[in-house]
Design an enzyme around this catalytic site. Structure first.
Site: not given
Length: 556
Positions: A101, A202, A259, A332-333
């Protein structure tokens, strides 16, 4: 068609690990890197090719690791750099690739750069972050943080405000600063030199902000509003990504996925078209925002399958010849897919397996979020004190202060809270689901005695083996990776069906989003590649509740 150029990352299936919740090797209640190493054979048996590891860097954990204090140090709760190097070596030994990440829109306010930046206005690192003088009545503009409240925090030391699009402990980096960008590229090269196989980036499309950071003009005086129009897909975004590619990715065969909240399909083509040398693929959010009402994420709308079908199909068509799709229904979100799009009670197995087949037969790179292959579900903790997610806790506090009832807020959290995805991985039916012998950092979902890996591995018809077969089929049939897409039955309220075509082959996929037996569909005559009802014959058929079937045939 550049979209049909063969690439290993197009033919791969990615498994996302949220380390804090995956497997705890030292029994302190927190998942760790040695715990992941212990489970690599499980991932190998599942058949995935790539592991995307959510952040394991040193962090104060204000936002569970997405607030990074040091990009070059491993979080002590997760282990050491030696543990990480062992994990990478063991993964590569098994033919698994590792994607890290990358969080470079912001750092922690405890990062050394920010400590320097806030120390004085003339510090060399001052311009690594976004500082502004306030207006007479407060912050520099009316932007609202993604985690509630103003996106600006006043800093007593120098009498100015810094921008934080997320938590106030996550100050935004200033990508207009050349030295900052060089330092970021140097850090990325360090990880690639260590042997990582790529990055998941991210909120990467937040890097370029509109000059002047203007107010949202649609907000009422004195009210906060989203500044998204001024920080998503900003004026220098393509320049920054092309520079990053040149400085870091050029000459390396690595995978990049950005993302990108707020990105549309035309922008995604520009970000992912190979000739432009930016990213391999993006995570877009349109399909997971369909149940957000006018009031945003927590204004929850009922699930609408035709809207989901329309949106996923739009992206399939748009990126068919240029660019590349990433395929996901949870992470995860996001809430657990079977609870959000299926039926996690009566038709738990059928709807979870149908959703898997629907997604994995599409064009793009599929992502499996840990526990998805077991059918893990959303969780309903009774007390707000059982939740850990900062976004959830901030929303609850703000709405309760505004007079919204506890029960009404808990229903929103049960639907959309991020902790739905973060409850510990359910390995077996022992205490705490085999995740830890300690006290888990977040409670385990109480349904773990029924839904767990040990149980799934013993049952040849389990959801685990549906995922294993889907992953294997992608390796056996080029049409699943590279075939064109055509939507079928576009007016049905309950059926999501489509065709894929490549050369003289045709793949027909029919999925029911109903708990009733449906009117007949026609798959054509061919070989049933996969079905969640063990269907053996193709052709005209009535779909059973939440049935999915994929039929491969020859075209004349």
């Amino acid at each position: 068609m550049s979209g049909n150029t063969r690439r290993w990352w197009k033919e791969s299936v990615v498994y996302q690990i949220y380390p804090r919740s995956f497997n705890d090797s030292n029994q302190d209640g927190i998942g760790d890197i040695p715990g992941i190493t212990e489970k690599l054979d499980y991932l190998k048996e599942l058949g995935v090719d790539v592991v995307w590891l959510s952040p394991v860097y040193d962090s104060p954990n204000d936002d569970n690791g997405y607030d990074i204090r040091s990009y070059t140090t491993i979080m002590d709760e997760f282990g050491t750099m030696e543990d990480w190097e062992m994990l990478l070596a063991e993964m590569h030994k098994r033919g698994l690739k590792l994607v890290m990440d990358l969080v470079v829109n912001h750092t922690s306010d405890e990062h050394a750069w920010f400590a320097e930046s806030r120390s004085s206005k003339d510090n060399p690192y001052r311009d690594y972050y976004i500082w502004r003088e306030g207006k007479q009545d407060g912050p520099p503009n009316n932007w609202e943080s993604n985690f509630s409240g103003s996106a600006w925090e006043y800093d007593q030391q120098t009498g100015e405000y810094y921008l934080h699009l997320f938590s106030k402990k996550q100050p935004d980096l200033n990508w207009e600063n050349d030295a900052l960008r060089k330092d970021v590229y140097s850090m990325m090269n360090m990880w690639l030199d260590k042997g990582v196989d790529g990055f998941r980036m991210d909120v990467i499309n937040f890097l370029s902000k509109e000059p002047g950071l203007p107010d949202n003009p649609h907000a009422a005086p004195g009210e906060l509003a989203s500044g998204a129009d001024f920080f998503m897909n900003g004026p220098r975004m393509h320049e920054f990504l092309q520079e990053m590619h040149a400085e870091v990715m050029a000459g390396r065969d690595v995978m990049t996925v950005g993302e990108m909240p707020g990105v549309n399909e035309l922008q995604a083509i520009d970000y992912t078209e190979e000739e432009r040398k930016e990213l391999n693929m993006v995570f877009q959010f349109e399909h997971v925002d369909l149940d957000s009402g006018p009031g945003g994420k927590w204004d929850v709308l009922p699930f609408n399958m035709p809207k989901l079908r329309e949106n996923l199909s739009k992206w399939q068509y748009a990126l068919m010849e240029k660019g590349w799709n990433s395929l996901y229904l949870n992470n995860h979100d996001q809430p657990r897919l079977v609870s959000r799009f299926g039926d996690d009670q009566t038709y738990w197995y059928q709807s979870a397996s149908m959703l898997a087949i629907m997604l994995h037969m599409m064009r793009g790179t599929p992502y499996v979020y840990q526990g998805e292959e077991l059918g893990m579900t959303n969780v309903r903790f009774k007390s707000i004190d059982d939740y850990e997610d900062i976004e959830t806790l901030n929303m609850y506090k703000e709405k309760r202060a505004a007079g919204v009832s506890h029960d009404a807020l808990m229903e929103k959290i049960y639907s959309k809270g991020r902790d739905n995805a973060r409850t510990p991985m359910q390995w077996d039916d022992t205490e705490h689901a085999g995740f830890t012998a300690g006290i888990p950092w977040l409670a385990v979902n109480p349904n773990y005695p029924r839904i767990n890996a040990a149980q799934a591995l013993k049952d040849p018809d389990s959801l685990f083996y549906v995922y294993q077969k889907l992953i294997r089929l992608r390796k056996e049939h080029d049409i699943i990776v590279y075939g064109d897409y055509e939507l079928l039955y576009p007016d049905s309220e309950t059926i999501f069906a489509y065709k894929r075509r490549l050369g003289n082959k045709q793949l027909t996929v029919c999925c029911s989003f109903s708990d009733q037996v449906l009117e007949p569909v026609d798959t054509g005559e061919g070989t049933v590649l996969i079905s969640n009802y063990q269907r053996k014959t193709s052709g005209r058929m009535s779909l059973q509740p939440y049935e999915a079937v994929a039929v491969l045939s020859e075209r004349s």
